[in-house]
Design an enzyme around this catalytic site. Structure first.
Site, PDB file in Angstrom:
ATOM      1  NE  ARG A  67       7.988   7.242   7.382  1.00 37.64           N
ATOM      2  CZ  ARG A  67       7.984   6.312   8.311  1.00 37.64           C
ATOM      3  NH1 ARG A  67       9.124   5.785   8.727  1.00 37.64           N
ATOM      4  NH2 ARG A  67       6.846   5.893   8.850  1.00 37.64           N
ATOM      5  CD  GLU A  97       4.060   7.900   7.451  1.00 38.98           C
ATOM      6  OE1 GLU A  97       4.941   7.133   7.022  1.00 38.98           O
ATOM      7  OE2 GLU A  97       2.855   7.806   7.127  1.00 38.98           O
ATOM      8  CD  GLN A 136       7.446   8.076  -1.696  1.00 40.67           C
ATOM      9  OE1 GLN A 136       7.736   7.077  -1.059  1.00 40.67           O
ATOM     10  NE2 GLN A 136       8.368   8.816  -2.305  1.00 40.67           N
ATOM     11  CG  ASP A 161       3.196   9.838   1.138  1.00 44.06           C
ATOM     12  OD1 ASP A 161       2.123   9.222   1.254  1.00 44.06           O
ATOM     13  OD2 ASP A 161       4.128   9.733   1.951  1.00 44.06           O
ATOM     14  CB  SER A 188       7.649  11.397   1.404  1.00 49.87           C
ATOM     15  OG  SER A 188       6.611  10.598   0.894  1.00 49.87           O
ATOM     16  CD1 TRP A 190       2.592   3.005  -4.711  1.00 52.23           C
ATOM     17  CD2 TRP A 190       0.652   2.029  -4.205  1.00 52.23           C
ATOM     18  NE1 TRP A 190       2.293   3.340  -3.405  1.00 52.23           N
ATOM     19  CE2 TRP A 190       1.103   2.748  -3.072  1.00 52.23           C
ATOM     20  CE3 TRP A 190      -0.551   1.319  -4.109  1.00 52.23           C
ATOM     21  CZ2 TRP A 190       0.397   2.787  -1.870  1.00 52.23           C
ATOM     22  CZ3 TRP A 190      -1.251   1.362  -2.913  1.00 52.23           C
ATOM     23  CH2 TRP A 190      -0.777   2.084  -1.817  1.00 52.23           C
ATOM     24  CG  MET A 191       0.737   8.609  -6.682  1.00 57.53           C
ATOM     25  SD  MET A 191      -0.196   9.871  -7.596  1.00 57.53           S
ATOM     26  CE  MET A 191      -1.832   9.644  -6.881  1.00 57.53           C
TER      27      MET A 191
END
Length: 677
Positions: A171, A223, A65, A49, A106, A46-47
């Site tokens: 964040r 975000e 990420q 940001d 992130s 999984w990937m």
């Protein structure tokens, strides 16, 4: 004689190297269904940001990420890749792992050119990463530094550098050097606001201001902010600041998306120059999120470059790709241009993408109507760029454009709605769309008026995406699509009238991924079950239970060996060599290293049921490479761990069969997999 022996040894080494190189050039690398051919994707897992976007010493760093042990969002790490040209990428090991302060969310990275942090230890300037750590929902900001061009990282002993001030969502720090006041500036997402901090040394931070109340869209949590200055129309004497913000829900086309603000920044406060309720959308598609720009682009270049995550939180975890999930957009250049309605961000594909063009096809001065023959009937492909310019008048077709990735009952429309002056992408017939009800929502549109009676479309098509740039990037639509592998047709169409095509060029785009890093003298590897992928560490297998992959090679008496590493992820189970197997891996022998039970085991499957033949108790650590070797002769089997004989046993159930690999309740990697008869 000694010289002759050396010559023979050199020749043997060269032949062995050639054999490995030839076997490594497996055409299946980056060739799975839906696998992008020129967009960045992780080799496996999984990937989401993009993170830590920084340029240093000729390399563009892309952190992201990453969940190394699954295809869905999970404990976040920072994956890592570098590129010298924004097109071809080199995968590197995971850069940042979770620790006692939390997982790695992130953030950003900068070159500390003046060593304000004091982290520099050698001749290289330190790279400093600034990131969020999340521990059971409690979020703080931490930093890490590298003195070897980003290859290894040391976490700062004084972390966190910004504790949580009592906010649930706190964040995604983006940091840049503010030259005017010789200080660092951070923009940080907190709920539906952006907080601004400043620092002299990247270690001590001071709160400066807040932006966002009653500004723009508040359909979801904010975000991944970014803040940067750009000249308007290229004029260095007229500059404005751009605040980019990702919105977790309520975007223009549904779900997650991005908005931006244009205004002024004085070192502590950002001021939006537009009315507070004016929303400027970055991309009108479903699948462009969390884009952030590269820091430290050399002044000799001076471009503002970025890329985003091509997915949407409404369905990202369910997109049916394997052994990876998610891709980035193509890298784009950002500019500010003045229009009658105000100053706006425009996006254009980076010029470096021109280097992967194949032999182009060109047309000029065409007239297309519903009765026209498809002039593109002879074109076929799944990765290409389209450049088209249409002449538009009140009498032109009500709709015109392209149908890309066409096949049996499949196509994606990329076109222009003249009556409503809208650019659009319609993926309702694009292919696989049943995996999540939020995916197929029909047509995405973006307002786009003709310029001097013309509409320009620049379209990038890959195996699972379309990116459309209207009128030199004034409006952009980014969507993922999931057509069948065989859907490679292309059509130019018009509806309800005719349209003139002033110019049309199609550039095939080449695959940017090279040969597999998995080394073996066997080929024809076919997955039986589980998730398998070629990675920089070797052939990776992952499964909660038993998972198998088989090569096309078979044998009876042999030496079969591999390096095996059990990863510190799901299960911490076992990795095995399989031999004398049937085609379904239901029957055959296995020798494994088992980190869960600390042993080497020799066992067999008979109709899927396992029975142990022999085992050897010894500590097996995760994240440690072991060399496992099996020698088979008749009914006798010798098993070696790191060249030490640990099992010598007999069994006569299976006399020959295929070679393969197995993982059980683990993520494991296999490298240098060889068999000698």
């Amino acid at each position: 004689m000694k010289k002759r022996l050396i010559q023979v040894m050199i020749m043997f080494t060269l032949l062995l190297t050639m054999a490995f190189s030839a076997d490594a050039a497996d055409s299946s690398y980056y060739d799975e269904d839906y696998r992008p051919q020129y967009h960045f994707t992780p080799e496996a897992n999984w990937m989401n940001d993009p993170n830590g976007m920084v340029y240093y010493a000729g390399e563009y760093h892309l952190f992201y990420q990453y969940h190394p042990y699954g295809l869905q969002w999970g404990p976040m790490h920072w994956g890592h890749a570098v590129s010298k040209d924004l097109v071809t990428w080199e995968h590197l090991p995971v850069a940042l792992y979770p620790d006692e302060k939390g997982t790695i969310f992130s953030g950003s990275a900068v070159v500390d050119k003046n060593n304000t942090s004091g982290f520099q230890t050698g001749k290289e300037k330190p790279l400093v990463a600034i990131y969020t750590q999340d521990r059971e929902g409690h979020q703080v900001q931490s930093i890490a530094y590298s003195n070897d061009k980003g290859r290894t990282w040391t976490k700062y002993a004084g972390n966190p550098v910004i504790p949580n001030p009592g906010k649930k969502d706190f964040r995604d720090p983006k940091v840049f050097w503010y030259e005017k006041e010789k200080k660092w500036v951070m923009v940080l997402a907190a709920g539906d606001r952006i907080l601004i901090y400043t620092s002299k040394n990247l270690k001590q931070w001071t709160y400066a201001s807040e932006f966002g109340q009653d500004q723009g869209s508040h359909g979801g949590v904010w975000e991944c902010p970014d803040l940067f200055e750009l000249p308007v129309d290229g004029n260095p004497n007229q500059k404005k600041w751009v605040m980019q913000v990702s919105v977790g829900n309520g975007a223009v086309s549904g779900g997650s998306g991005m908005q931006y603000f244009v205004g002024d920044f004085d070192g502590t406060h950002f001021k939006n120059e537009n009315p507070p309720n004016k929303v400027l959308w970055t991309d009108y598609g479903r699948d462009f999120y969390a884009a952030v720009s590269w820091s430290d682009i050399p002044s000799t270049d001076s471009r503002r470059l970025w890329l985003g995550w091509m997915s949407n939180w409404q369905y990202a975890n369910d997109v049916p790709t394997s052994p990876w999930r998610s891709a980035t957009s193509i890298p784009r250049e950002l500019k500010l241009k003045a229009f009658t309605e105000g100053v706006r961000v425009v996006q254009t594909p980076v010029k470096e993408l021109e280097t992967i063009r194949g032999t182009s096809k060109k047309w000029k001065n065409l007239t297309i109507s519903p009765a026209s023959h498809n002039v593109l009937a002879g074109q076929s492909g799944d990765a290409y760029e389209i450049n088209a310019e249409f002449k538009v008048s009140p009498g032109s077709a009500a709709e015109f454009g392209f149908k890309v990735r066409t096949g049996e009952n499949q196509f994606t429309k990329v076109g222009y709605d003249r009556r409503n002056a809208k650019l659009f992408v319609d993926r309702s017939e694009s292919g696989n769309d049943t995996f999540n009800p939020a995916f197929n929502t029909g047509k995405e549109t973006a307002p786009l008026k003709p310029v001097n009676g013309k509409v320009k479309l620049r379209i990038f098509v890959d195996r699972s995406s379309v990116e459309v740039f209207g009128n030199d990037g004034k409006q952009v639509i980014t969507d993922i699509i999931l057509p069948d592998r065989s859907s490679k047709g292309l059509e130019l169409y018009a509806a309800n009238g005719g349209v003139k095509v002033k110019s049309l060029t199609i550039h095939p785009l080449k695959k940017v991924w090279g040969t597999t890093p998995f080394m073996s003298n066997m080929t024809g590897w076919t997955t039986v079950n589980g998730t398998w992928a070629d990675t920089i560490e070797g052939k990776q297998g992952r499964s909660d239970g038993d998972s198998f992959i088989l090569s096309s090679a078979s044998g009876s008496d042999f030496t079969y060996e591999s390096d095996i590493t059990i990863k510190d992820g799901n299960g911490r189970g076992a990795g095995a060599l399989m031999f004398r197997s049937d085609k379904d891996a239901k029957n055959g022998y296995l020798a494994n290293v088992d980190a869960k039970h600390d042993l080497v085991k020799f066992f067999k499957f008979e109709n899927g049921a396992a029975s142990v033949i022999a085992e050897y108790k010894t500590p097996i650590d995760v994240n440690k490479k072991y060399h496992l070797k099996t020698e088979a002769e008749g009914d006798r089997f010798k098993i070696y761990l790191d060249d030490r004989l640990v099992i010598d046993a007999h069994d006569s159930v299976f006399s020959e069969g295929q070679f393969g690999l197995n993982v059980w309740d683990a993520t494991a990697v296999f490298q240098n997999v060889t068999k000698e008869s």
